[in-house]
Design a protein around this motif. Structure first.
Motif, PDB file in Angstrom:
ATOM      1  N   ALA A 110      64.363  50.585 -41.635  1.00 29.46           N
ATOM      2  CA  ALA A 110      63.258  50.173 -41.604  1.00 29.46           C
ATOM      3  C   ALA A 110      62.691  50.128 -40.260  1.00 29.46           C
ATOM      4  CB  ALA A 110      62.724  48.610 -42.204  1.00 29.46           C
ATOM      5  N   ILE A 111      63.357  50.885 -39.250  1.00 36.53           N
ATOM      6  CA  ILE A 111      63.193  51.306 -37.909  1.00 36.53           C
ATOM      7  C   ILE A 111      63.062  52.670 -37.624  1.00 36.53           C
ATOM      8  CG2 ILE A 111      63.618  50.984 -35.385  1.00 36.53           C
ATOM      9  CD1 ILE A 111      62.883  47.975 -37.185  1.00 36.53           C
ATOM     10  N   LEU A 112      61.920  53.520 -37.185  1.00 32.09           N
ATOM     11  CA  LEU A 112      62.008  55.274 -36.824  1.00 32.09           C
ATOM     12  C   LEU A 112      62.388  55.331 -35.117  1.00 32.09           C
ATOM     13  CD1 LEU A 112      59.553  55.776 -39.161  1.00 32.09           C
ATOM     14  CD2 LEU A 112      61.539  56.047 -39.805  1.00 32.09           C
ATOM     15  N   PRO A 113      63.028  55.662 -35.041  1.00 37.67           N
ATOM     16  CA  PRO A 113      63.285  55.845 -33.275  1.00 37.67           C
ATOM     17  C   PRO A 113      62.681  57.033 -32.849  1.00 37.67           C
ATOM     18  CG  PRO A 113      65.092  56.510 -34.260  1.00 37.67           C
ATOM     19  CD  PRO A 113      64.470  55.991 -35.000  1.00 37.67           C
ATOM     20  N   LYS A 132      61.031  57.906 -45.551  1.00 36.18           N
ATOM     21  CA  LYS A 132      60.836  57.355 -46.609  1.00 36.18           C
ATOM     22  C   LYS A 132      61.001  56.811 -47.480  1.00 36.18           C
ATOM     23  CE  LYS A 132      59.543  62.678 -47.982  1.00 36.18           C
ATOM     24  NZ  LYS A 132      60.032  63.812 -49.019  1.00 36.18           N
ATOM     25  N   GLY A 133      61.426  55.545 -45.830  1.00 39.01           N
ATOM     26  CA  GLY A 133      62.114  54.145 -46.808  1.00 39.01           C
ATOM     27  C   GLY A 133      62.712  52.795 -46.695  1.00 39.01           C
ATOM     28  N   GLY A 134      60.122  53.020 -46.561  1.00 44.11           N
ATOM     29  CA  GLY A 134      60.061  51.241 -46.820  1.00 44.11           C
ATOM     30  C   GLY A 134      59.808  51.605 -44.979  1.00 44.11           C
ATOM     31  N   SER A 135      59.431  52.252 -44.463  1.00 45.93           N
ATOM     32  CA  SER A 135      59.453  51.952 -42.858  1.00 45.93           C
ATOM     33  C   SER A 135      58.289  51.200 -42.109  1.00 45.93           C
ATOM     34  CB  SER A 135      59.420  53.913 -42.055  1.00 45.93           C
ATOM     35  OG  SER A 135      59.919  54.603 -42.231  1.00 45.93           O
ATOM     36  N   ARG A 136      58.726  50.151 -41.117  1.00 43.23           N
ATOM     37  CA  ARG A 136      58.237  48.721 -40.741  1.00 43.23           C
ATOM     38  C   ARG A 136      57.805  49.150 -39.280  1.00 43.23           C
ATOM     39  NH1 ARG A 136      58.194  44.546 -43.285  1.00 43.23           N
ATOM     40  NH2 ARG A 136      56.424  44.001 -41.750  1.00 43.23           N
ATOM     41  N   TYR A 137      58.645  49.275 -38.287  1.00 40.44           N
ATOM     42  CA  TYR A 137      58.682  49.518 -36.887  1.00 40.44           C
ATOM     43  C   TYR A 137      58.878  50.972 -36.682  1.00 40.44           C
ATOM     44  CZ  TYR A 137      58.569  44.278 -36.606  1.00 40.44           C
ATOM     45  OH  TYR A 137      57.969  43.352 -36.694  1.00 40.44           O
ATOM     46  N   LEU A 138      57.987  51.897 -35.253  1.00 43.50           N
ATOM     47  CA  LEU A 138      58.337  52.440 -35.116  1.00 43.50           C
ATOM     48  C   LEU A 138      58.446  52.140 -32.990  1.00 43.50           C
ATOM     49  CD1 LEU A 138      56.043  53.357 -37.039  1.00 43.50           C
ATOM     50  CD2 LEU A 138      55.215  55.148 -35.849  1.00 43.50           C
ATOM     51  N   VAL A 176      57.280  51.578 -26.443  1.00 44.43           N
ATOM     52  CA  VAL A 176      56.237  51.123 -27.374  1.00 44.43           C
ATOM     53  C   VAL A 176      56.771  51.384 -28.408  1.00 44.43           C
ATOM     54  CG1 VAL A 176      53.978  51.801 -28.037  1.00 44.43           C
ATOM     55  CG2 VAL A 176      54.760  52.955 -26.240  1.00 44.43           C
ATOM     56  N   VAL A 177      56.391  49.760 -29.049  1.00 44.39           N
ATOM     57  CA  VAL A 177      56.926  48.804 -30.275  1.00 44.39           C
ATOM     58  C   VAL A 177      55.645  49.412 -30.693  1.00 44.39           C
ATOM     59  CG1 VAL A 177      57.872  46.934 -31.486  1.00 44.39           C
ATOM     60  CG2 VAL A 177      59.203  47.868 -30.139  1.00 44.39           C
ATOM     61  N   MET A 178      54.992  49.963 -32.432  1.00 45.14           N
ATOM     62  CA  MET A 178      54.258  49.636 -33.327  1.00 45.14           C
ATOM     63  C   MET A 178      54.994  49.151 -34.349  1.00 45.14           C
ATOM     64  SD  MET A 178      53.295  53.385 -32.727  1.00 45.14           S
ATOM     65  CE  MET A 178      52.770  53.875 -31.288  1.00 45.14           C
ATOM     66  N   ARG A 179      54.068  48.634 -35.286  1.00 49.25           N
ATOM     67  CA  ARG A 179      54.417  47.728 -36.598  1.00 49.25           C
ATOM     68  C   ARG A 179      53.220  47.791 -36.974  1.00 49.25           C
ATOM     69  NH1 ARG A 179      55.627  41.050 -36.168  1.00 49.25           N
ATOM     70  NH2 ARG A 179      52.914  41.234 -35.374  1.00 49.25           N
ATOM     71  N   CYS A 180      54.225  48.164 -38.118  1.00 49.41           N
ATOM     72  CA  CYS A 180      53.123  48.685 -39.619  1.00 49.41           C
ATOM     73  C   CYS A 180      52.895  46.843 -40.816  1.00 49.41           C
ATOM     74  CB  CYS A 180      53.679  49.797 -40.527  1.00 49.41           C
ATOM     75  SG  CYS A 180      54.417  51.095 -39.887  1.00 49.41           S
ATOM     76  N   ALA A 181      51.844  47.380 -41.526  1.00 50.29           N
ATOM     77  CA  ALA A 181      51.831  45.810 -42.888  1.00 50.29           C
ATOM     78  C   ALA A 181      53.118  46.297 -43.501  1.00 50.29           C
ATOM     79  CB  ALA A 181      50.637  45.514 -43.053  1.00 50.29           C
ATOM     80  N   GLU A 182      53.294  45.459 -44.121  1.00 45.69           N
ATOM     81  CA  GLU A 182      54.516  45.721 -45.431  1.00 45.69           C
ATOM     82  C   GLU A 182      53.749  45.772 -46.745  1.00 45.69           C
ATOM     83  OE1 GLU A 182      57.554  42.885 -48.293  1.00 45.69           O
ATOM     84  OE2 GLU A 182      56.251  42.321 -46.236  1.00 45.69           O
ATOM     85  N   GLY A 183      55.035  47.357 -47.122  1.00 50.52           N
ATOM     86  CA  GLY A 183      54.192  47.991 -47.668  1.00 50.52           C
ATOM     87  C   GLY A 183      52.636  49.429 -47.709  1.00 50.52           C
ATOM     88  N   SER A 184      53.138  49.282 -46.531  1.00 49.60           N
ATOM     89  CA  SER A 184      52.189  50.780 -45.291  1.00 49.60           C
ATOM     90  C   SER A 184      53.244  51.751 -46.449  1.00 49.60           C
ATOM     91  CB  SER A 184      52.847  50.602 -44.396  1.00 49.60           C
ATOM     92  OG  SER A 184      51.203  49.745 -43.688  1.00 49.60           O
ATOM     93  N   SER A 185      52.338  52.643 -46.278  1.00 46.64           N
ATOM     94  CA  SER A 185      52.609  54.142 -46.489  1.00 46.64           C
ATOM     95  C   SER A 185      52.783  54.517 -45.326  1.00 46.64           C
ATOM     96  CB  SER A 185      52.480  55.013 -48.073  1.00 46.64           C
ATOM     97  OG  SER A 185      51.784  54.497 -48.893  1.00 46.64           O
ATOM     98  N   VAL A 186      54.143  56.016 -44.720  1.00 43.89           N
ATOM     99  CA  VAL A 186      54.374  56.302 -43.824  1.00 43.89           C
ATOM    100  C   VAL A 186      55.043  57.981 -44.144  1.00 43.89           C
ATOM    101  CG1 VAL A 186      56.285  56.422 -41.626  1.00 43.89           C
ATOM    102  CG2 VAL A 186      55.296  53.824 -42.953  1.00 43.89           C
ATOM    103  N   ALA A 209      69.005  46.850 -32.721  1.00 48.10           N
ATOM    104  CA  ALA A 209      68.878  45.423 -31.797  1.00 48.10           C
ATOM    105  C   ALA A 209      67.373  45.625 -32.267  1.00 48.10           C
ATOM    106  CB  ALA A 209      68.350  45.989 -30.193  1.00 48.10           C
ATOM    107  N   LEU A 210      66.227  46.126 -32.849  1.00 47.19           N
ATOM    108  CA  LEU A 210      64.979  45.485 -32.688  1.00 47.19           C
ATOM    109  C   LEU A 210      65.046  45.191 -34.382  1.00 47.19           C
ATOM    110  CD1 LEU A 210      61.744  46.161 -32.518  1.00 47.19           C
ATOM    111  CD2 LEU A 210      61.484  48.561 -33.442  1.00 47.19           C
ATOM    112  N   ALA A 211      65.758  45.681 -35.202  1.00 41.15           N
ATOM    113  CA  ALA A 211      65.340  45.392 -35.688  1.00 41.15           C
ATOM    114  C   ALA A 211      66.298  43.387 -36.613  1.00 41.15           C
ATOM    115  CB  ALA A 211      66.744  46.082 -37.252  1.00 41.15           C
ATOM    116  N   GLN A 212      67.299  43.598 -35.573  1.00 42.75           N
ATOM    117  CA  GLN A 212      67.755  41.755 -36.187  1.00 42.75           C
ATOM    118  C   GLN A 212      66.474  40.774 -35.213  1.00 42.75           C
ATOM    119  OE1 GLN A 212      70.888  41.556 -33.261  1.00 42.75           O
ATOM    120  NE2 GLN A 212      71.454  39.411 -33.765  1.00 42.75           N
TER     121      GLN A 212
END
Length: 405
Positions: free
Chosen positions: A109-112, A67-73, A35-45, A98-101
């Motif tokens: 920005a990728i949290l596993p 705390k580093g600007g996460s974009r994908y889970l 499962v991949v989850m994408r957060c809108a740019e500027g989201s707080s996580v 791989a997901l970042a690329q």
């Protein structure tokens, strides 16, 4: 055997939060297990993570990066990537890279997240191969599919959703979780993901999640085991047209807090209702404690007692087991003569002894129910705590004896 747990309720989409599901065949061919989850740019996580010293490689990385600007889970099931040492960390980084690329973002920005069997190498190639399909599947509508995709020994997907209106704007909070065994969270649950379209400052979001997890996920237990992979994430996408919540006060924060707490409680209790082999949903209430901690000590001692849990499974009102558990909970200078114990509304023990009004028939009638409460009045103070747990059945033993086969 899920107790009182039915189909998923309506899970409202959260603007700025997308979910995509794909099959890597990690444990079984054709199983949707990535499962991949994408957060809108500027989201707080915000996140809360297991306190188990043998925490999994993805927990280590996610905790460092949250705390580093996460974009994908990125979540996989079927393999926990725990107890895997440096190779496990390398494997988690490889899947993130791989997901970042593919997504065109920084690897940080990728949290596993992983869940499944402990001690086996992560099948990196299978997961990477599934990423394009998961990205192509991204949609704000895919909460239900993701709830199924993160399951392991769960029998049903778990999710909850709330909406409220603030200053004419509808705010949504939606969440999913997984977990059925190895559950006594020491921060959150096996895996939990909650998102809102409110705009929330990161520090406020972290405080909100920590408080909500403590009142919900940290009050459930199935077998007393804290997983190596526990984590719960709260994402605020900021897509709703309202001012940013920057303080833990005010009407918007109060309404948001209530919605987040309700979603957390729903999905946390769903884990108990779907406990491995569970036939009973049990609420343990401890009132009259001198401190909250002693209420928790008593409640967890009762909830973890194999003798009590097997009696619950047998619908046997063996109330002496409850008294024995309370007595060994470690409460300093406990005056048993002040203690009353109830199952349901039936008083089984009064002032530390069998209640004069109690009959075995009354106790048996309560214990035969699928949902049971055990209430303990300590008579020491004004503190109270509530814990949710299950019985212990033959099926629990079978599931865990055959887990790797």
């Amino acid at each position: 055997m899920a107790v009182g747990l039915g189909p998923l309720p309506t899970l409202h989409p959260v603007a700025g939060f997308e979910l995509g599901i794909a099959s890597a065949g990690i444990k079984r061919e054709g199983r949707k297990d990535v499962v991949v989850m994408r957060c809108a740019e500027g989201s707080s996580v915000a996140g809360v993570f297991t306190l188990n010293a043998f925490c999994a490689a993805p927990v280590i990385l996610a905790r460092q990066r949250v705390k580093g600007g996460s974009r994908y889970l990125l979540t996989n099931t079927g393999n926990a990537n725990a107890g895997t040492g440096e190779p496990g960390l390398l494997a988690a980084r490889q899947t993130c890279a791989a997901l970042a690329q593919l997504a065109g973002v920084d690897e940080q920005a990728i949290l596993p997240f992983s869940t499944g069997v402990i001690g086996e190498p992560l099948p990196v190639e299978k997961i990477i191969a599934a990423l394009p399909a998961a990205l192509a599947d991204l949609s704000e509508q895919h909460w239900a599919e993701a709830a199924t995709g993160i399951m392991t020994t769960d029998t049903l997907p778990k999710g909850a959703s709330r909406q409220f209106v603030q200053d004419g704007v509808t705010i949504t909070v939606t969440g999913i979780s997984k977990g059925a065994g190895m559950i006594r969270p020491n921060m959150a649950t096996m895996l939990g993901y909650i998102a809102t379209d409110a705009k929330v400052a990161p520090a406020v979001l972290q405080d909100l999640l920590s408080d909500a997890a403590n009142k919900s996920f940290n009050r459930i237990t199935i077998d007393g085991d804290t997983s190596t992979n526990d984590c719960c994430m709260l994402i605020a996408t900021g897509q709703a047209n309202l001012p940013e919540v920057t303080e833990t006060r005010g009407p918007l924060f109060a309404a948001l807090k209530q919605a987040v707490f309700e979603v957390c409680m729903d999905v946390a209790q769903a884990i108990v209702r779907d406990g491995e082999g569970a036939t009973k949903f049990v609420t343990v209430i401890v009132n009259g404690g001198g401190t909250h901690q002693e209420c928790l000590d008593v409640g967890y001692t009762v909830a973890h007692s194999p003798l009590i849990k097997t009696a619950l499974f047998a619908s046997d009102p063996n109330w002496g087991r409850i008294l024995a558990a309370v007595g060994r909970a470690g409460v300093d200078q406990l005056d048993v003569a002040k203690i009353d114990v109830f199952i349901g509304e039936v008083c089984i023990a009064s002032h530390g002894a069998r209640a004069a009004s109690y009959t075995e028939e009354q106790g048996a009638a309560v214990m035969a129910e699928a949902e049971i409460s055990i209430r303990i009045e300590l008579g020491r103070g004004t503190c109270s705590e509530t814990i949710w747990t299950t019985d212990l059945s033959h099926e629990y033993v079978r599931i865990n004896a055959e887990y790797r086969s």
